[in-house]
Scaffold this active site. Structure first.
Site, PDB file in Angstrom:
ATOM      1  CD  GLU A 152      -2.993  -1.171   2.164  1.00 45.05           C
ATOM      2  OE1 GLU A 152      -2.798  -0.616   3.419  1.00 45.05           O
ATOM      3  OE2 GLU A 152      -4.093  -1.522   1.912  1.00 45.05           O
ATOM      4  CD  GLU A 194      -3.802  -6.287   2.407  1.00 45.17           C
ATOM      5  OE1 GLU A 194      -4.787  -5.567   3.077  1.00 45.17           O
ATOM      6  OE2 GLU A 194      -2.718  -5.869   2.533  1.00 45.17           O
TER       7      GLU A 194
END
Ligand code: BG6
Length: 493
Positions: free
Chosen positions: A202, A390
């Site tokens: 991220e 995810e």
């Protein structure tokens, strides 16, 4: 209804700082996540520190855009504090058992992160820690027994703490060289064992959580922009190194991506969505697209931010952009310029309550359609293979006396999300490589540091205070996911 391609990479995802434990074993150094305390839905996690002159200790909110260490203070582990990453759910000692569960479910892939400080304890060491290298080799060999392809994140919210103390974290260009050494070391050492790598988890969290994403001791706008640039260059150098070692190694980007919805059709809301989307997409425009977008350069110009660059930087970005784009996507975020609506919490980014969507106990909106929307948006923009690394739902599971966990809510969430991906492939023609459900074995929540926010197919006996036997047991979703994989996603019932 057609299912998924036969070579689709089904699996689950984890991160060392939330799962591995063994924080001071096998020669591992301390990293930024090791100084983060536990929190809750309402109480933020803290970073603990000590003053180098007086020894005085203190703490600051860790997840947030403004975590700046006080003068003469360094992040440190303090006696009497509880740090959930230290044992987490102890993959370090349970990896054989856990990978056997993954094998039983039929996983084709397992996303884990390598703890940088396990390989280079101080980040800037000349030689790697042999014990750390051996540990992950054993993990990959175990995966191979079950035909599981590892997908390895090089840095998932963990930077060796020495890089924060000595260099101020990723805002310093020296981190590029340290990371390059780390990447080259592991690419070579695990050649033939690991084909798929991700650089920074991220990466766009640099915007919202610069200590967590880049170990920054001072999160000024200039430092954050520089840290992001340095991570882009480090990622490009990692792609270059991987391809030089072996053309078949693929290095991807990892982006936190949640589709944004405007709450109203007020053009001001539409503009707000456009600008907010740019905040995340900028990171993929550079790392996957290969160049800085005009809107970001203009922003830097307006804010007086001047990047410290080398002449070859921009060529590197273009020539060695990511091989594929992976992303996390849990739901959507709804935003508005109007202030008469109630707020809910999202994954680091706050949004408002969307009346069409249900939320879990932590306020996260569940929205299966967002996966199809995200996949189309990103595929149209970058034309590169995608990978959802995810997705999942945090829930306070109840373990019955016989060890069973009836997590119908999780099955329901995953069923709808997987159907949405299936549409993106079969209806829209998106090139999706794989899907790794987040937190496949229960682990510590990154946002809150809690154990009770569980994601897994396998329950782990451990609570928010660190009590429990660490014993594993299968949830109902374990059997359900096993059947999904066995039928190539055709049977979601
Ligand atoms: C992602 C992170 O943002 O969300 C993971 O990459 C994290 O590390 C996951 O665990 C879920 O968030 P949380 O706060 O529920 O653990």
């Amino acid at each position: 209804m057609k299912g998924f391609p036969k070579d689709f990479l089904w699996g689950g995802a984890t991160a060392a700082n939330q799962y591995e434990g063994g924080w001071n074993e096998g020669g591992k150094g301390i990293n930024t996540s090791d100084v983060m305390t536990a929190g809750s839905h309402t109480v933020p996690r803290r970073v603990t520190y000590k003053n180098i002159n007086t020894g005085e200790t203190g703490s600051l909110t860790g997840f947030g855009p403004n975590m700046k260490l006080p003068k003469d203070c360094i992040p440190a582990v303090i006696d009497g504090e509880y740090y959930p990453s230290h044992i987490a759910t102890d993959f370090y000692h349970h990896y054989k058992e856990d990978i056997a569960y993954m094998g039983e479910m039929g996983f084709k892939t397992f996303r884990l992160s390598m703890n940088w400080a396990r390989i280079f304890p101080n980040g800037d060491d000349k030689e790697p820690n042999e014990n750390g290298l051996i540990f992950y080799a054993a993990v990959f060999d175990e995966c191979a027994k079950y035909g599981i392809e590892p997908l390895v994140t090089l840095s998932h919210y963990e930077t060796p703490i020495n890089l924060t103390i000595k260099y101020g974290g990723w805002s310093n260009r020296k981190c590029i060289d340290f990371f390059e050494t780390y990447a080259k070391t592991v690419f070579k050492y695990y050649e033939g064992k690991v084909k798929y790598w991700l650089t920074f988890n991220e990466i766009n969290c640099m915007e919202f959580a610069p200590f967590v994403a880049g170990g920054l001791s001072d999160p000024s706008p200039q430092n954050k922009a520089q840290a992001a640039h340095n991570q882009f260059i480090a990622s490009a150098k990692a792609v270059k190194a991987a391809h030089e070692i072996n053309e078949s190694i693929k290095v991807g980007q990892m982006l936190a991506y949640m589709p944004l919805y405007a709450y109203t059709c007020d053009p001001n809301d539409q503009l707000m969505v456009m600008e907010a989307a740019q905040t995340s997409l900028f990171y993929a425009d550079v790392q996957t697209g290969g160049h800085y977008p005009a809107y970001r350069l203009k922003k830097y110009e307006r804010e007086g931010i001047v990047l410290n660059t080398e002449p070859e930087d921009f060529e590197l970005l273009e020539k060695y952009s990511a091989d594929f784009l992976s992303f996390s996507c849990y739901g959507s975020t709804t935003i508005t310029t109007h202030d008469d609506v109630s707020k809910t919490s999202g994954n680091l980014m706050m949004g408002i309550k969307n009346p069409y969507l249900a939320t879990n106990a932590w306020g996260w909106a569940t929205d299966p359609a967002c996966l199809r929307i995200a996949l189309n948006t990103l595929y149209d923009r970058y034309h590169k293979p995608l990978w959802i690394v995810e997705n999942g739902i945090g829930w306070e599971d109840k373990k019955e006396a016989d060890g069973s966990v009836h997590d119908t809510y999780r099955i329901d969430y995953l069923r709808k999300n997987i159907a949405s991906m299936r549409d993106a492939i079969n209806v829209d023609g998106v090139d999706l490589m794989g899907y790794t459900m987040w937190g496949c074995i229960d682990l510590v929540s990154a946002g809150t540091g809690e154990m009770k926010k569980r994601y897994g197919f396998v329950y782990v006996d451990r609570d928010d205070q660190g009590n429990g036997t660490l014993e594993r047991s299968k949830k109902d979703s374990f059997y359900w996911y096993k059947n999904v994989i066995a039928t190539h996603g055709e049977n979601l019932d």
